[in-house]
Design a protein around this motif. Sequence first.
Motif, short mmCIF file in Angstrom:
data_model
loop_
_atom_site.label_atom_id
_atom_site.label_comp_id
_atom_site.label_asym_id
_atom_site.label_seq_id
_atom_site.Cartn_x
_atom_site.Cartn_y
_atom_site.Cartn_z
N GLN A 76 15.21 4.06 9.62
CA GLN A 76 15.37 5.01 8.51
C GLN A 76 14.17 4.95 7.59
O GLN A 76 13.62 3.87 7.34
CB GLN A 76 16.64 4.67 7.72
N THR A 77 13.81 6.11 7.01
CA THR A 77 12.65 6.21 6.12
C THR A 77 12.82 5.31 4.89
O THR A 77 11.89 4.63 4.47
CB THR A 77 12.44 7.67 5.67
N GLN A 79 14.41 2.66 4.64
CA GLN A 79 14.23 1.26 5.04
C GLN A 79 12.74 0.91 5.10
O GLN A 79 12.32 -0.16 4.68
CB GLN A 79 14.88 1.00 6.40
N LEU A 80 11.97 1.89 5.60
CA LEU A 80 10.52 1.68 5.69
C LEU A 80 9.92 1.56 4.31
O LEU A 80 9.08 0.69 4.04
CB LEU A 80 9.86 2.87 6.42
N VAL A 81 10.32 2.45 3.42
CA VAL A 81 9.80 2.47 2.06
C VAL A 81 10.12 1.15 1.38
O VAL A 81 9.27 0.53 0.72
CB VAL A 81 10.38 3.67 1.27
N ALA A 82 11.34 0.71 1.54
CA ALA A 82 11.77 -0.55 0.91
C ALA A 82 10.97 -1.72 1.46
O ALA A 82 10.57 -2.62 0.74
CB ALA A 82 13.26 -0.75 1.15
N TYR A 83 10.72 -1.68 2.75
CA TYR A 83 9.94 -2.77 3.39
C TYR A 83 8.53 -2.81 2.82
O TYR A 83 8.02 -3.87 2.45
CB TYR A 83 9.92 -2.55 4.91
N LEU A 84 7.88 -1.62 2.76
CA LEU A 84 6.51 -1.57 2.28
C LEU A 84 6.43 -1.98 0.82
O LEU A 84 5.47 -2.62 0.38
CB LEU A 84 5.94 -0.16 2.49
#
Lengths: 138, 188
Positions: A76-77, A79-84
């Motif tokens: 999920q996008t 999730q990516l944003v949170a990771y970065l």
Amino acid sequence: MKKLEDIPKKNIFEVPEGYFEKLPGIIQARVAQPERATRWMPVLKYALPVAALLVIGFFWFTPEPKSFEDQLSSIQTDQLVAYLANTELRTEVLMENIVLSEEDLMDLEETVYGSLDIDYELDLLLDTEEYSEPLENF
Amino acid sequence: MSNFRHQQSPLEDKDLLLKIRDPETRNYGFNLLVRAYQQRVYWHVRKMVIDHDDADDLTQEVFIKVLKAIGNFREDSQLFTWIYRIATNECLTFLSKKKRRFFLPLEDVGKELSNKLDTASDISADDIQKKLQKALLNLPDKQRLVFNMKYFDELSYEDMSQITKTSVGALKASYHHAVKKVEEFLTQ
């Protein structure tokens, strides 16, 4: 009433001639046969089909491995944003690991420059000291 | 009318067992055991299954099982009652499978065996003897077994009790009823 005791006791059954002379040899020959094959045959008879079913079942139910792109697209996008956001990755490090094809570069250029007001950007560039002299040949 | 010319003594049985348990004399000992008990086993089986070929197969199976299980034989019981017990189980299992395999109701198997009494070339009997055998085929298998062991084999109730793991009282009652049914059949 007919009484059992009035009937003579008699064995009415007969055997082939020499039957009891031969029987011990026949039995001996049977017990002398190698037991290995016969002992394992019943086991194999049931074990092999079960093993075959297990192998088929394993391949049937094991999902095919996804490609890298499929795996990535399943994330999920947000999730990516949170990771970065939560990592200390710098742009330069990220860019080092990206290999862009010619087509990717052209698309990127289009995306970046397509959104710019060129004249305004050029003016900004020209305003720096290095470009203080008028551009006669422009 | 016992079918046995020579009855093994306990000492002879002990000697047989020693020979079988020694790997060097195992085959020789087993051969002696078969010779000692083959007729008892065969006739016991034959009276139950009627047909010679079936009796032959079962007799061989009995001795093969005897050899396989001889290690488990506990010498607190007689060897012959132990062998007889194996033979009895083989007969009952055979007859039971025969009934199941062909989906025959009980009386059809009895009828099949009864027909063999009339048609088999290796059965020579006058009418009354055949009638007696046919009367026996009307009995349940276990009761027929008890009758054969008492009437034809002349075994004691104590030995029959060891073989069938049934009480002496139950065996006496079973034999008494069997005799009554047979006599009624013979009178018809």
